[in-house]
Design an enzyme around this catalytic site. Sequence first.
Site, PDB file in Angstrom:
ATOM      1  N   LYS A 169      -9.326   5.523   4.153  1.00 18.32           N
ATOM      2  CA  LYS A 169      -8.061   4.794   4.231  1.00 18.32           C
ATOM      3  C   LYS A 169      -7.727   4.316   2.829  1.00 18.32           C
ATOM      4  CE  LYS A 169      -7.589   0.521   5.957  1.00 18.32           C
ATOM      5  NZ  LYS A 169      -7.295  -0.638   6.845  1.00 18.32           N
ATOM      6  N   LYS A 225     -15.716  -1.429   2.868  1.00 16.39           N
ATOM      7  CA  LYS A 225     -15.044  -1.908   1.655  1.00 16.39           C
ATOM      8  C   LYS A 225     -16.117  -2.452   0.722  1.00 16.39           C
ATOM      9  CE  LYS A 225     -10.689  -3.299   3.896  1.00 16.39           C
ATOM     10  NZ  LYS A 225      -9.908  -4.453   4.397  1.00 16.39           N
ATOM     11  N   GLU A 246       0.805  -1.217   0.000  1.00 11.60           N
ATOM     12  CA  GLU A 246       0.000   0.000   0.000  1.00 11.60           C
ATOM     13  C   GLU A 246       0.839   1.269   0.000  1.00 11.60           C
ATOM     14  OE1 GLU A 246      -2.853  -0.437   3.124  1.00 11.60           O
ATOM     15  OE2 GLU A 246      -3.777  -2.186   2.188  1.00 11.60           O
TER      16      GLU A 246
END
Length: 427
Positions: free
Chosen positions: A386, A335, A204
């Site tokens: 995020k 998500k 990430e």
Amino acid sequence: MPIIEQVGAREILDSRGNPTVEVEVALTDGTFARAAVPSGASTGEHEAVELRDGGSRYGGKGVEKAVEAVLDEIAPQVIGLSADDQRLVDQALLDLDGTPDKSRLGANAILGVSLAVSKAAAESAGLPLFRYIGGPNAHILPVPMMNILNGGAHADTGVDVQEFMVAPIGAPSFKEALRWGAEVYHSLKSVLKNQGLATGLGDEGGFAPDVAGTKAALDLISSAIEATGLKLGSDVALALDVAATEFYTEGSGYAFEKETRTAEQMAEFYAGLLDSYPLVSIEDPLSEDDWDGWVSLTAAIGDRIQLVGDDLFVTNPERLEDGIQRGAANALLVKVNQIGTLTETLDAVSLAHNSGYRTMMSHRSGETEDTTIADLAVAVGSGQIKTGAPARSERVAKYNQLLRIEETLGDAARYAGDLAFPRLEAK
């Protein structure tokens, strides 16, 4: 009324070089939109099921079956439906699949269509996606929870905690928050270099040094923040994604930092961290099925910090309702590919907000250049997003989209800042 006229799909690559699904939708008014589906590394047991091909091609991770599902089964069912009736379209997808976990057609096939339809409908209406989904009141820019140091399943090191994040809560705008986060990121690289630690990147975009443990990592990040001249705590706070399911074994407990610990011992460890560091959020501090541990932890420290359920809830309204009734966690990680349709995602967010739970919009470790979650974060007013470090284009694409949204909103834009964390204690 914009009617779905064509649906196409293809296999593309995500940021880890693994195949994923991209879907294109065309409407009768000439509108066209495209959506790409992400995938995770640490996946919850209760997530909707991705359809993968198996076999030797792409190491078994091909998605040609999911593409075929879109072209051969889904397209004939949704062509002719109104694109601006998202709930109708998504229900048609659920009915066609017919399984509780979307395992027949694949959540990756279903989500690609769901998101592409919503983007096409927004385009047809002449509205930005955040405005189309969120309505005229959508105006809150989220705090970027930047994962600048990677461990766990996102890095090949001995660090058990999966993500160490910085949250620029004191910034006056999203634009400034992004700058602060980027400066801390570069400062951390210098700190690591000066200590002879590796500056290679994890999935990430965060650094992946092999440090002694959680506290050592938090100390490094604290030093990096202070080196920029920003104030640790009031300007930039800290957050964790522990991903505890990854090191939990039923019957034996949590294999964490070279010790086997109980849920109670993990709770004591987290309470100690709160006394030493300006933490505002801990995600998945315990395993996805350790309900009793979650309830006890929430009772113990939930008034001091945000406790986020990711693997615990998997963006599923039914599991979230169960958690709310039990008193487990106080925030939901969102998500879209965990549940598989936009409608179910929005239902989960509504349930969370109506129950006093915060929400954090999230990417996956296997991402694409698709920026849908940036718009979604503003649309639902989550106040937190995020989407990785301020590095690697599949991460930065979301941050850049939020810059554009803030610019579009002009004087109406409001940055969530420390108001996104009502449990924040001044340190």
